[in-house]
Scaffold this motif. Structure first.
Motif, mmCIF file in Angstrom:
data_model
loop_
_atom_site.group_PDB
_atom_site.id
_atom_site.type_symbol
_atom_site.label_atom_id
_atom_site.label_comp_id
_atom_site.label_asym_id
_atom_site.label_seq_id
_atom_site.Cartn_x
_atom_site.Cartn_y
_atom_site.Cartn_z
ATOM 1 N N THR A 288 0.812 -1.214 0.000
ATOM 2 C CA THR A 288 0.000 0.000 0.000
ATOM 3 C C THR A 288 0.844 1.261 0.000
ATOM 4 O O THR A 288 0.563 2.217 -0.720
ATOM 5 C CB THR A 288 -0.939 0.014 1.222
ATOM 6 O OG1 THR A 288 -0.166 -0.084 2.427
ATOM 7 C CG2 THR A 288 -1.929 -1.136 1.157
ATOM 8 N N ALA A 289 1.918 1.263 0.804
ATOM 9 C CA ALA A 289 2.746 2.459 0.893
ATOM 10 C C ALA A 289 3.606 2.638 -0.346
ATOM 11 O O ALA A 289 3.921 3.769 -0.737
ATOM 12 C CB ALA A 289 3.633 2.392 2.143
ATOM 13 N N GLY A 290 3.977 1.537 -0.996
ATOM 14 C CA GLY A 290 4.836 1.623 -2.179
ATOM 15 C C GLY A 290 4.092 1.918 -3.461
ATOM 16 O O GLY A 290 4.709 2.160 -4.495
ATOM 17 N N SER A 291 2.759 1.900 -3.423
ATOM 18 C CA SER A 291 1.964 2.182 -4.616
ATOM 19 C C SER A 291 1.971 3.682 -4.900
ATOM 20 O O SER A 291 2.128 4.502 -3.995
ATOM 21 C CB SER A 291 0.520 1.711 -4.422
ATOM 22 O OG SER A 291 0.463 0.329 -4.216
ATOM 23 N N ARG A 292 1.774 4.032 -6.160
ATOM 24 C CA ARG A 292 1.662 5.439 -6.561
ATOM 25 C C ARG A 292 0.399 5.614 -7.377
ATOM 26 O O ARG A 292 0.332 5.133 -8.493
ATOM 27 C CB ARG A 292 2.895 5.892 -7.357
ATOM 28 C CG ARG A 292 4.142 5.967 -6.501
ATOM 29 C CD ARG A 292 4.022 7.087 -5.440
ATOM 30 N NE ARG A 292 5.186 7.151 -4.559
ATOM 31 C CZ ARG A 292 5.285 6.519 -3.407
ATOM 32 N NH1 ARG A 292 4.284 5.781 -2.978
ATOM 33 N NH2 ARG A 292 6.369 6.619 -2.672
ATOM 34 N N PRO A 293 -0.641 6.260 -6.820
ATOM 35 C CA PRO A 293 -0.703 6.824 -5.471
ATOM 36 C C PRO A 293 -0.838 5.733 -4.412
ATOM 37 O O PRO A 293 -1.119 4.580 -4.752
ATOM 38 C CB PRO A 293 -1.963 7.690 -5.523
ATOM 39 C CG PRO A 293 -2.836 6.976 -6.503
ATOM 40 C CD PRO A 293 -1.904 6.450 -7.563
ATOM 41 N N PRO A 294 -0.639 6.084 -3.129
ATOM 42 C CA PRO A 294 -0.818 5.092 -2.063
ATOM 43 C C PRO A 294 -2.198 4.438 -2.149
ATOM 44 O O PRO A 294 -3.185 5.086 -2.478
ATOM 45 C CB PRO A 294 -0.657 5.916 -0.782
ATOM 46 C CG PRO A 294 0.214 7.059 -1.189
ATOM 47 C CD PRO A 294 -0.192 7.389 -2.594
ATOM 48 N N LEU A 295 -2.229 3.154 -1.850
ATOM 49 C CA LEU A 295 -3.406 2.330 -2.132
ATOM 50 C C LEU A 295 -4.400 2.298 -0.973
ATOM 51 O O LEU A 295 -4.049 1.943 0.153
ATOM 52 C CB LEU A 295 -2.936 0.901 -2.434
ATOM 53 C CG LEU A 295 -4.004 -0.136 -2.772
ATOM 54 C CD1 LEU A 295 -4.719 0.215 -4.067
ATOM 55 C CD2 LEU A 295 -3.356 -1.526 -2.862
#
Length: 342
Positions: A288-295
């Motif tokens: 979740t934190a590494g997604s762009r945008p956050p998931l």
């Protein structure tokens, strides 16, 4: 002759040392340190101060044996990756911590023979009880009613209704996920999820369809079942949008699938969340934190599952066991991949 006021530095303090320093009998010192009501407040305070001065720590094994307990529990997991087992363990330890209970962790790796080996080893250590953690929410075989200590099942419920199990509400999780997307103004929602052999995948899809039905809507296409992977997320997204370009939100059965979905949307020029909202499941921080945008993701409240299981085990050890299945609610953790339509 000088009177000794405590033990030598090379040896730990004993209850007798505390009693002598406090000027009370050993029996009174024991009652004071164990919170018994027969001791006056000023006497208890004197004993506690003496124990602190001598850095006295009670012999936990001896105290436990007097009560017929060892102060240890076993946590038997089949979750090799720790995705589900570790949060449940953390929640259980939170609950156990106040009682100074030690936890022995064993990983059966989904192997029934290994599980029986660990069970024998834990019983050989005279644990007071067991928490059994599954790697999926499908019902699992019971350890059996002949196990001599209380057992509580977490995440994967026991098939035996006489056992007690604590599980997250997967149907409710699918429902609250869709309700969040509807609150963001999305009405053309598709669902890409994992292996249909997993009860969690089917339950989440059922909850999602029920929430849409309540709103007078339906999923765009049928749920796309596949693997719990980014690769499946990418493949399913490509197929789905080739047939249904009108989609304005994708609910994914896991955070890994959601990462794959966002990859393809980005490659095709779709903005997340402005054009298409994307939502995951499990609230796996790495994803979740590494997604762009956050998931945005649904958190299964696994630490709470562990806490409730631990409290149930405490109660069973104390003589008030429960039976059946307790279902705990999940929650939506909102991040940047979903947002209200402007």
């Amino acid at each position: 002759m000088a009177q000794a006021t405590g033990p030598s530095r090379s040896q730990p303090a004993t209850l007798g040392d505390v009693a002598r320093l406090a000027g009370v009998s050993i029996a009174t010192a024991s009652k004071a340190l164990n919170g018994r009501s027969q001791v006056r407040a000023e006497t208890r305070q004197r004993v506690v101060e003496a124990a602190e001065r001598l850095s006295f720590r009670p012999n936990q094994v001896a105290r436990g044996l007097l009560a017929g307990r060892t102060g240890t529990v076993g946590l038997l997991t089949s979750d090799l990756e720790g995705r589900f087992g570790i949060p449940i363990l953390m929640g259980a330890e939170d609950a156990f911590g106040a009682g100074e209970v030690a936890v022995f962790l064993c990983d059966a790796r989904g192997d029934a023979i290994r599980e029986q080996h660990h069970l024998r080893a834990l019983l050989g250590r005279r644990v007071d009880g067991l928490i059994v953690v599954g790697s999926r929410t499908d019902p699992r075989p019971s350890l059996g009613r002949e196990v001599p200590v209380p057992v509580v099942y977490a995440y994967a419920p026991s098939e035996d209704p006489a056992d007690f199990s604590v599980v997250p509400d997967s149907v409710g999780a699918g429902r609250i996920a869709v309700e969040h997307l509807l609150a963001c103004g999305r009405t053309r929602i598709a669902h890409i999820t994992g292996d249909p052999g997993y009860l969690a995948a089917r339950d989440r899809a059922d909850g999602a369809r029920a929430a849409l039905d309540d709103a007078g809507l339906a999923l765009i296409g049928e749920p796309r079942f596949g693997a719990w992977s980014e690769g499946w997320g990418r493949a399913a997204t490509a197929m789905l949008f080739d047939r249904h370009p009108e989609i304005d939100a994708v609910l994914c059965g896991s955070d890994q699938i959601a990462r794959g979905v966002m990859d393809v949307l980005r490659e095709r020029g779709h903005r997340v969340p402005e054009d298409i909202a994307v939502m995951g499941f499990d609230n796996w921080q790495i994803m979740t934190a590494g997604s762009r945008p956050p998931l945005t993701s649904v958190d299964m409240n696994l630490e709470q599952v562990g806490r409730v299981a631990a409290h149930a085990l405490f109660a069973a050890i104390a003589g008030t066991p429960r039976t059946g299945v307790e279902t705990l609610p999940c929650k939506v953790v909102i991040r940047g991949s979903t947002a209200p339509l402007s």
